[in-house]
Design a protein around this motif. Structure first.
Motif, PDB file in Angstrom:
ATOM      1  N   ILE A  59       0.846  -1.196   0.000  1.00 15.85           N
ATOM      2  CA  ILE A  59       0.000   0.000   0.000  1.00 15.85           C
ATOM      3  C   ILE A  59       0.882   1.247   0.000  1.00 15.85           C
ATOM      4  N   GLU A  60       1.876   1.268   0.889  1.00 18.77           N
ATOM      5  CA  GLU A  60       2.756   2.440   0.969  1.00 18.77           C
ATOM      6  C   GLU A  60       3.490   2.678  -0.352  1.00 18.77           C
ATOM      7  N   LYS A  61       4.038   1.607  -0.935  1.00 16.92           N
ATOM      8  CA  LYS A  61       4.776   1.741  -2.201  1.00 16.92           C
ATOM      9  C   LYS A  61       3.863   2.250  -3.315  1.00 16.92           C
ATOM     10  N   ARG A  62       2.639   1.688  -3.399  1.00 19.65           N
ATOM     11  CA  ARG A  62       1.708   2.104  -4.458  1.00 19.65           C
ATOM     12  C   ARG A  62       1.319   3.574  -4.282  1.00 19.65           C
ATOM     13  N   MET A  63       1.126   3.995  -3.034  1.00 23.45           N
ATOM     14  CA  MET A  63       0.767   5.399  -2.804  1.00 23.45           C
ATOM     15  C   MET A  63       1.915   6.325  -3.186  1.00 23.45           C
ATOM     16  N   CYS A  80     -16.681   4.315  10.631  1.00 21.25           N
ATOM     17  CA  CYS A  80     -15.744   3.258  10.981  1.00 21.25           C
ATOM     18  C   CYS A  80     -14.892   3.719  12.169  1.00 21.25           C
ATOM     19  N   LYS A  81     -14.857   2.908  13.205  1.00 15.71           N
ATOM     20  CA  LYS A  81     -14.110   3.296  14.411  1.00 15.71           C
ATOM     21  C   LYS A  81     -12.609   3.320  14.145  1.00 15.71           C
ATOM     22  N   GLU A  82     -12.132   2.388  13.370  1.00 13.26           N
ATOM     23  CA  GLU A  82     -10.695   2.301  13.087  1.00 13.26           C
ATOM     24  C   GLU A  82     -10.501   2.427  11.573  1.00 13.26           C
ATOM     25  N   PRO A  83     -10.059   3.600  11.096  1.00 13.95           N
ATOM     26  CA  PRO A  83      -9.872   3.774   9.648  1.00 13.95           C
ATOM     27  C   PRO A  83      -8.900   2.739   9.083  1.00 13.95           C
ATOM     28  N   ALA A  84      -9.114   2.388   7.838  1.00 17.20           N
ATOM     29  CA  ALA A  84      -8.260   1.412   7.172  1.00 17.20           C
ATOM     30  C   ALA A  84      -6.827   1.936   7.114  1.00 17.20           C
ATOM     31  N   HIS A  88      -5.049   5.844   6.711  1.00 15.29           N
ATOM     32  CA  HIS A  88      -4.054   6.455   7.616  1.00 15.29           C
ATOM     33  C   HIS A  88      -2.842   6.944   6.832  1.00 15.29           C
ATOM     34  N   ILE A  89      -2.281   6.051   6.028  1.00  9.46           N
ATOM     35  CA  ILE A  89      -1.074   6.363   5.271  1.00  9.46           C
ATOM     36  C   ILE A  89      -1.347   7.494   4.282  1.00  9.46           C
ATOM     37  N   ALA A  90      -2.495   7.439   3.621  1.00 10.74           N
ATOM     38  CA  ALA A  90      -2.836   8.458   2.629  1.00 10.74           C
ATOM     39  C   ALA A  90      -2.893   9.837   3.264  1.00 10.74           C
ATOM     40  N   LEU A  91      -3.560   9.934   4.399  1.00 10.00           N
ATOM     41  CA  LEU A  91      -3.701  11.234   5.044  1.00 10.00           C
ATOM     42  C   LEU A  91      -2.357  11.716   5.584  1.00 10.00           C
ATOM     43  N   TYR A  92      -1.554  10.795   6.087  1.00 11.25           N
ATOM     44  CA  TYR A  92      -0.215  11.160   6.550  1.00 11.25           C
ATOM     45  C   TYR A  92       0.600  11.714   5.381  1.00 11.25           C
ATOM     46  N   ASN A  93       0.576  10.994   4.251  1.00 10.54           N
ATOM     47  CA  ASN A  93       1.324  11.439   3.070  1.00 10.54           C
ATOM     48  C   ASN A  93       0.828  12.789   2.571  1.00 10.54           C
ATOM     49  N   GLN A 117     -12.848  12.188  10.599  1.00  7.00           N
ATOM     50  CA  GLN A 117     -11.641  12.398  11.385  1.00  7.00           C
ATOM     51  C   GLN A 117     -11.077  13.771  11.015  1.00  7.00           C
ATOM     52  N   GLU A 118     -10.358  14.347  11.954  1.00  2.00           N
ATOM     53  CA  GLU A 118      -9.924  15.741  11.837  1.00  2.00           C
ATOM     54  C   GLU A 118      -9.157  16.021  10.550  1.00  2.00           C
ATOM     55  N   SER A 119      -8.275  15.107  10.151  1.00  4.05           N
ATOM     56  CA  SER A 119      -7.475  15.338   8.946  1.00  4.05           C
ATOM     57  C   SER A 119      -8.363  15.410   7.703  1.00  4.05           C
ATOM     58  N   LEU A 120      -9.402  14.577   7.629  1.00  2.00           N
ATOM     59  CA  LEU A 120     -10.315  14.633   6.488  1.00  2.00           C
ATOM     60  C   LEU A 120     -11.126  15.925   6.517  1.00  2.00           C
TER      61      LEU A 120
END
Length: 162
Positions: A59-63, A80-84, A88-93, A117-120
């Protein structure tokens, strides 16, 4: 720029009726219009990440090899209580690491965004969403609809295959 994909697609993956429509949308409608009709190359979880691959690093490499991130906003994704992991990685990136541009597709009326979630919420506030209203039209597959024009406007120029 070393990128292989024009966009990495993030969508809720569970087996509710809503998720079945979203999956149909991603694999059939979106892939047909953006890839077949407009020449983009999408990375879609479940299609472009192979069995046996280390999912997290794949996932990380493809992103990292994608020029945009497309996130499909649905009530399921929001509640969803726990985002996929890919979310997480997408929003961090997008927000911290390399500023990858995010395209938010609102697949159903979300109303207020307070449950996001706050980042979205931050991304929604900065650039808004593109709202899918195509189920009310006769030809949701028309690449000339307002929805697809807005999506293409947010996308980079399609990568040319060498």
């Amino acid at each position: 720029d070393g990128k292989i994909y024009d966009a990495y697609v993030i969508y809720p993956r569970s087996h509710t009726n809503e998720a079945n429509f979203v999956q149909y949308f991603v694999y059939q409608i979106m892939a047909d219009i953006l890839e077949n009709k407009c020449g983009y190359k999408l990375c879609i979880y479940g299609r472009d990440i192979y069995p046996g691959e280390d999912t997290a690093s794949a996932i990380e490499k493809r992103m990292q090899k994608s020029r945009r991130l497309i996130i499909l906003l649905t009530h399921q994704l929001i509640n969803c209580k726990e985002p996929a992991y890919d979310q997480h990685i997408a929003l961090y990136n997008a927000l911290i690491q390399n500023g990858t541009k995010v395209i938010l597709l609102e697949m159903e009326t979300i109303g207020t965004y307070e449950k996001l979630q706050e980042s979205l919420r931050f991304i929604v506030k900065q650039q808004g969403t593109i709202k899918w209203k195509e189920q009310h039209t006769v030809h949701p597959q028309s690449s000339n609809s307002r929805f697809w024009k807005q999506v293409r406007y947010q996308m980079p120029l399609p990568l040319k295959s060498s």
